[in-house]
Design a protein around this motif. Sequence first.
Motif, PDB file in Angstrom:
ATOM      1  N   THR A 134       0.849  -1.188   0.000  1.00 15.74           N
ATOM      2  CA  THR A 134       0.000   0.000   0.000  1.00 15.74           C
ATOM      3  C   THR A 134       0.884   1.236   0.000  1.00 15.74           C
ATOM      4  N   ALA A 135       0.576   2.173  -0.872  1.00 18.24           N
ATOM      5  CA  ALA A 135       1.343   3.413  -0.967  1.00 18.24           C
ATOM      6  C   ALA A 135       0.402   4.594  -0.827  1.00 18.24           C
ATOM      7  N   GLN A 136       0.745   5.508   0.059  1.00 19.90           N
ATOM      8  CA  GLN A 136      -0.019   6.736   0.228  1.00 19.90           C
ATOM      9  C   GLN A 136       0.754   7.861  -0.438  1.00 19.90           C
ATOM     10  N   ALA A 137       0.190   8.403  -1.498  1.00 17.74           N
ATOM     11  CA  ALA A 137       0.920   9.359  -2.337  1.00 17.74           C
ATOM     12  C   ALA A 137       0.381  10.773  -2.173  1.00 17.74           C
ATOM     13  N   ARG A 138       1.246  11.708  -2.425  1.00 16.00           N
ATOM     14  CA  ARG A 138       0.879  13.123  -2.432  1.00 16.00           C
ATOM     15  C   ARG A 138       1.828  13.859  -3.358  1.00 16.00           C
ATOM     16  N   VAL A 139       1.412  15.024  -3.795  1.00 15.58           N
ATOM     17  CA  VAL A 139       2.271  15.855  -4.634  1.00 15.58           C
ATOM     18  C   VAL A 139       2.808  16.998  -3.780  1.00 15.58           C
ATOM     19  N   ALA A 140       3.987  17.463  -4.135  1.00 16.19           N
ATOM     20  CA  ALA A 140       4.633  18.543  -3.387  1.00 16.19           C
ATOM     21  C   ALA A 140       5.437  19.394  -4.344  1.00 16.19           C
ATOM     22  N   LEU A 141       5.809  20.566  -3.876  1.00 16.43           N
ATOM     23  CA  LEU A 141       6.632  21.466  -4.681  1.00 16.43           C
ATOM     24  C   LEU A 141       8.064  20.958  -4.720  1.00 16.43           C
ATOM     25  N   THR A 142       8.651  21.020  -5.879  1.00 11.97           N
ATOM     26  CA  THR A 142      10.077  20.711  -5.975  1.00 11.97           C
ATOM     27  C   THR A 142      10.868  21.877  -5.390  1.00 11.97           C
ATOM     28  N   PRO A 143      12.099  21.651  -4.947  1.00 10.67           N
ATOM     29  CA  PRO A 143      12.919  22.769  -4.448  1.00 10.67           C
ATOM     30  C   PRO A 143      13.056  23.897  -5.465  1.00 10.67           C
ATOM     31  N   GLN A 144      13.163  23.537  -6.739  1.00 10.48           N
ATOM     32  CA  GLN A 144      13.288  24.568  -7.776  1.00 10.48           C
ATOM     33  C   GLN A 144      12.021  25.407  -7.868  1.00 10.48           C
ATOM     34  N   HIS A 190      11.866  32.777   6.379  1.00  5.27           N
ATOM     35  CA  HIS A 190      11.263  31.442   6.315  1.00  5.27           C
ATOM     36  C   HIS A 190       9.780  31.494   5.931  1.00  5.27           C
ATOM     37  N   PRO A 191       9.497  31.870   4.697  1.00 11.68           N
ATOM     38  CA  PRO A 191       8.094  31.956   4.279  1.00 11.68           C
ATOM     39  C   PRO A 191       7.431  30.579   4.200  1.00 11.68           C
ATOM     40  N   GLN A 192       6.125  30.572   4.270  1.00 16.39           N
ATOM     41  CA  GLN A 192       5.354  29.350   4.100  1.00 16.39           C
ATOM     42  C   GLN A 192       4.936  29.269   2.630  1.00 16.39           C
ATOM     43  N   VAL A 193       5.534  28.318   1.915  1.00 16.09           N
ATOM     44  CA  VAL A 193       5.274  28.155   0.487  1.00 16.09           C
ATOM     45  C   VAL A 193       4.661  26.774   0.281  1.00 16.09           C
ATOM     46  N   GLU A 194       3.434  26.726  -0.216  1.00 17.28           N
ATOM     47  CA  GLU A 194       2.756  25.441  -0.355  1.00 17.28           C
ATOM     48  C   GLU A 194       1.758  25.478  -1.490  1.00 17.28           C
ATOM     49  N   LEU A 195       1.429  24.292  -1.965  1.00 19.66           N
ATOM     50  CA  LEU A 195       0.424  24.152  -3.013  1.00 19.66           C
ATOM     51  C   LEU A 195      -0.958  24.225  -2.378  1.00 19.66           C
ATOM     52  N   GLU A 196      -1.788  25.125  -2.881  1.00 23.78           N
ATOM     53  CA  GLU A 196      -3.118  25.274  -2.307  1.00 23.78           C
ATOM     54  C   GLU A 196      -3.978  24.052  -2.583  1.00 23.78           C
ATOM     55  N   GLN A 197      -4.837  23.723  -1.641  1.00 26.22           N
ATOM     56  CA  GLN A 197      -5.777  22.625  -1.821  1.00 26.22           C
ATOM     57  C   GLN A 197      -6.878  23.043  -2.785  1.00 26.22           C
ATOM     58  N   GLY A 198      -7.503  22.061  -3.379  1.00 24.49           N
ATOM     59  CA  GLY A 198      -8.587  22.342  -4.310  1.00 24.49           C
ATOM     60  C   GLY A 198      -8.227  22.085  -5.749  1.00 24.49           C
ATOM     61  N   GLY A 199      -6.970  21.732  -5.999  1.00 24.49           N
ATOM     62  CA  GLY A 199      -6.584  21.397  -7.365  1.00 24.49           C
ATOM     63  C   GLY A 199      -6.581  22.556  -8.322  1.00 24.49           C
ATOM     64  N   THR A 200      -6.419  23.788  -7.803  1.00 27.34           N
ATOM     65  CA  THR A 200      -6.478  24.970  -8.664  1.00 27.34           C
ATOM     66  C   THR A 200      -5.142  25.298  -9.314  1.00 27.34           C
ATOM     67  N   GLY A 201      -4.082  24.632  -8.916  1.00 26.85           N
ATOM     68  CA  GLY A 201      -2.775  24.918  -9.497  1.00 26.85           C
ATOM     69  C   GLY A 201      -2.182  26.219  -9.018  1.00 26.85           C
ATOM     70  N   ARG A 249       9.774  25.847  -5.523  1.00 19.79           N
ATOM     71  CA  ARG A 249       9.660  26.644  -4.301  1.00 19.79           C
ATOM     72  C   ARG A 249      10.529  27.904  -4.388  1.00 19.79           C
ATOM     73  N   THR A 250      11.738  27.749  -4.898  1.00 22.31           N
ATOM     74  CA  THR A 250      12.632  28.901  -5.043  1.00 22.31           C
ATOM     75  C   THR A 250      12.062  29.912  -6.029  1.00 22.31           C
ATOM     76  N   GLN A 251      11.498  29.418  -7.131  1.00 25.62           N
ATOM     77  CA  GLN A 251      10.895  30.329  -8.114  1.00 25.62           C
ATOM     78  C   GLN A 251       9.747  31.124  -7.496  1.00 25.62           C
ATOM     79  N   ALA A 252       8.926  30.456  -6.688  1.00 28.45           N
ATOM     80  CA  ALA A 252       7.798  31.142  -6.061  1.00 28.45           C
ATOM     81  C   ALA A 252       8.281  32.192  -5.068  1.00 28.45           C
ATOM     82  N   GLU A 253       9.313  31.887  -4.297  1.00 30.50           N
ATOM     83  CA  GLU A 253       9.872  32.857  -3.350  1.00 30.50           C
ATOM     84  C   GLU A 253      10.415  34.082  -4.079  1.00 30.50           C
ATOM     85  N   ARG A 254      11.135  33.831  -5.179  1.00 27.79           N
ATOM     86  CA  ARG A 254      11.706  34.955  -5.930  1.00 27.79           C
ATOM     87  C   ARG A 254      10.620  35.807  -6.573  1.00 27.79           C
TER      88      ARG A 254
END
Length: 340
Positions: free
Chosen positions: A218-228, A278-289, A230-235
């Motif tokens: 059994t595998a529980q999967a999720r998607v996350a931001l890559t380091p690259q 140390h900003p909080q950078v995350e993918l919003e829920q809801g599948g909106t991208g 995340r850095t682009q979003a911060e910049r």
Amino acid sequence: MPFPADAPVPPVARRRRRRGRGWPLLAALMSAVLAAGLGLAAYDRYTARSSPESVARTFFQALADGDAPAALAVADAPPHGPYLTSVVLRQQLQVARFADISVLRATRLGATATVEVRYRLLFGSGARSVADTARLVRRGSVWRMSRVAGTVSVWAGLPTATRLRLAGRTLPAAGSVTLFPGALPLAADPPALQVLARTSEGAAEDQPMIRLADSRLTAQARVALTPQLRTQAERAAQALLAGCLAAASKDPLCPVPGWARPVPGSLHGSAPAIATVHPQVELEQGGTGVISVRARVPVQGSWKAWDFENQVVQRRGSITVVLNARVFLDQPTRAFWKPS
């Protein structure tokens, strides 16, 4: 000159005849010995090829070569399924290749055998050493693999499931799939995201895999931001804030002090790099991208505010503003203020 039929045969001739009759017997005996030797050698080679160790090695080498038919050919009862193909197997190899396949030893018990196998899977995040077990059954003089694939159930809650692909296909809504041993061919849509999957056998989240020893997984999967990403979003958020703090800026959506009735768009000054707070950078829920970037940022500058008589007065000093921006996955280098 030949002797007459009724003439006595000289002793020398009799000895030659006896030697002549012995040669065929000797040749026949040598041929039999040679044939026996060749037969034993052929039998040794045959038994070596059909030993539990050799069959297990053949199977894992077929996996390493991306050859699904060859892997299925050594099975006692070949399984069927849309994921047991060379196309899917090669997608598994793109995630992690096999290396250093080593068959250690076999334990036989009647018509069954267990073979210990070691190999490495070369993930992008690093190599992983794997201890695996192959089980075989003997059919006549031939050994066959009892099982060549495992069953995997991949679970992901919404909206994560809509952004996951298993071997290029939509993640099954329910049920499980049958896969060859190796890496789980999970991918994100868009590819800029990374997939993290925690399996029941406790592997690292960025190295989900299935072994031959895992009959069910059994595998529980999720998607996350890559380091690259995340850095682009911060910049992008950093550039957006810098534009607001510029002297000519009057954008009413720019951050302002949270007290003393500030005038929107009147804050100007300087701020440190967002990464330092140390900003909080995350993918919003809801599948909106949408990627949200939130942080409390100290600003040294000036701003305007209304006093108790509704007169605009100038303020200066060090204050902290709340940065609340959003970045879209399809345009990660540009940020927008999120309305409060």
